[in-house]
Scaffold this active site. Structure first.
Site: not given
Length: 433
Positions: A160, A354
């Site tokens: 991540c 995102c």
């Protein structure tokens, strides 16, 4: 009457509970089990770590929100899953039988893989939980009294990377506001083979854009970086070459460091024979169902997704919000179908979307599908992303507090980015294949 137990009440578990309640007849029971009694909006943690948000702004009590929707809640950690016996054993000794189990626990943070890392027993801060972000804010306030070098990034095996970039830019912006940036050399350390890889082999011109942003903000970087250990005020990094062999050794001094760890599966889940891969991530089929246990489903960061490509230093593939939303919706549809005597056919998406904040601007990317080659490969920067991220935070918290089951990404984010039709077409083609 069926009993569905959901493990985890985060950005996967809470929406799963609400969507299941909306989809199933009232005769079916739903119980959510979570280690803590509050919901935390994890994407806001970088702001908490520099004092732009406080705990009260991004958390709320879970029980009242769920109970208003007729969903039971137990604030207990899970000690063991008896998959063969269809039961969950809690830390307080209670045993909870289930007909279906939905695992949305998120990850275990594997700080132990790099000696000296982590906020509890180590020397680096974290923004993975609101507790960690508060601890990071305390460290940051002390740092501001005597600023110096800072090291920000991710440990080997991390998957991540967006929050690491976010925090580097937010940290930079906060120091500028305080007129202290000139006293703080910042180094970004990442196992990615290049800046902007993001665990996705890049998205659009993510490499060029992020390298440019780092240069413009005077942030140095080390890629293919394997952090080997951390001591107080010093980080030891081996920079690898393209063949995965040591290229250069770095000893980085720091007064402040925030490093994201690699993830593993939580212990109670990882210990179930045949449920997980060696790192404890749940192995699921295309319908989000366990490959071994047909009444166990899983979604979110806790599922096993193979890396996009082999990299000199191990990296993982991220599970973004849109992916998690579609995984949850697939689980809900499949459980509802089975209870109605129909086959499970719904599939989650591996499309990646995102929004990453940079303090006063932001970056957005869309990868459809997540794995290259892609039908959509888009990356953009602008102040609008910062505004959109703040708006998304407010709306998602409102949705969770009030028990809404509407899909956020499908209805708002994709529409705002102007790619709803493309995403839907890609999903239709993938499901037909």
């Amino acid at each position: 009457m069926a009993h569905i137990v959901i493990l985890g009440a985060g950005t996967g578990g809470m929406p799963a509970a609400y969507e299941l309640r909306a989809a199933l007849a009232k005769e079916h029971r739903i119980t959510v089990v979570n280690a803590v009694d509050y919901f935390q909006f994890v994407p806001s943690n970088p702001w908490v770590a520099v004092g732009w948000r406080d705990r009260e702004a991004i958390t709320f009590a879970i029980a009242p929100a769920l109970e208003r929707k007729g969903i039971a809640f137990i604030a207990q950690a899970v000690a063991r899953i008896d998959a063969a016996g269809n039961a969950v054993e809690l830390q307080d000794g209670r045993r909870l039988d289930y007909d279906y189990l939905v695992v949305t626990t998120g990850p275990r943070l594997a700080f132990e893989e790099v000696p000296g890392s982590g906020p509890q027993q180590g020397h680096t801060a974290s923004i993975c939980t609101v507790d960690h972000a508060e601890h990071a804010w305390q460290d940051y306030q002390r740092f501001l009294q005597d600023p110096g070098p800072a090291v920000i990034g991710a440990m080997p095996g991390a998957s991540c990377f967006g929050p690491a970039y976010e925090f580097a830019f937010i940290f930079n912006r906060d120091l500028q506001k305080r007129r202290l940036r000139h006293r703080v050399p910042i180094t970004f350390v990442t196992p990615e083979p290049y800046i902007g890889h993001l665990g996705l082999a890049g998205v659009g011109d993510s490499r060029g854009m992020l390298e440019s942003e780092l240069r413009n903000h005077d942030i140095r970087w080390i890629t293919n970086a394997k952090v080997t250990r951390v001591e107080e005020g010093r980080m030891f990094v081996t920079e690898m070459d393209e063949a995965g062999q040591p290229k250069k050794e770095h000893e980085l001094p720091f007064r402040y460091s925030m490093m994201l760890p690699a993830f593993k599966g939580v212990d109670a889940v990882a210990q179930v024979e045949g449920l997980c891969n060696p790192r404890g991530f749940v192995l699921v089929d295309e319908h989000q169902r366990s490959r071994k246990y047909r009444n166990i489903f899983s979604a979110g960061v806790c599922i096993a997704i193979p890396p996009v490509e082999v990299t000199p230093v191990p990296t993982g593939a991220p599970k973004t919000g849109y992916m998690i939303e579609t995984m949850v919706s697939a689980i809900v549809h499949n459980i509802a179908a089975e209870l109605a005597g129909k086959p499970a056919t719904a599939k989650g998406s591996w499309n990646a979307i995102c929004l990453a904040d940079m303090g006063d601007a932001g970056i957005a990317f869309v990868a459809i599908p997540q794995m290259a080659p892609r039908n959509v490969n888009w990356f953009s920067r602008g102040k609008w992303v910062h505004v959109a991220k703040v708006a998304f935070e407010k709306y998602f918290l409102y949705k969770m507090k009030n028990g809404s089951s509407e899909p956020v990404y499908e209805k708002y984010v994709l529409k705002a980015l102007g790619i709803t039709r493309l995403a839907q077409e890609d999903e239709s083609e993938r499901r037909a294949a």
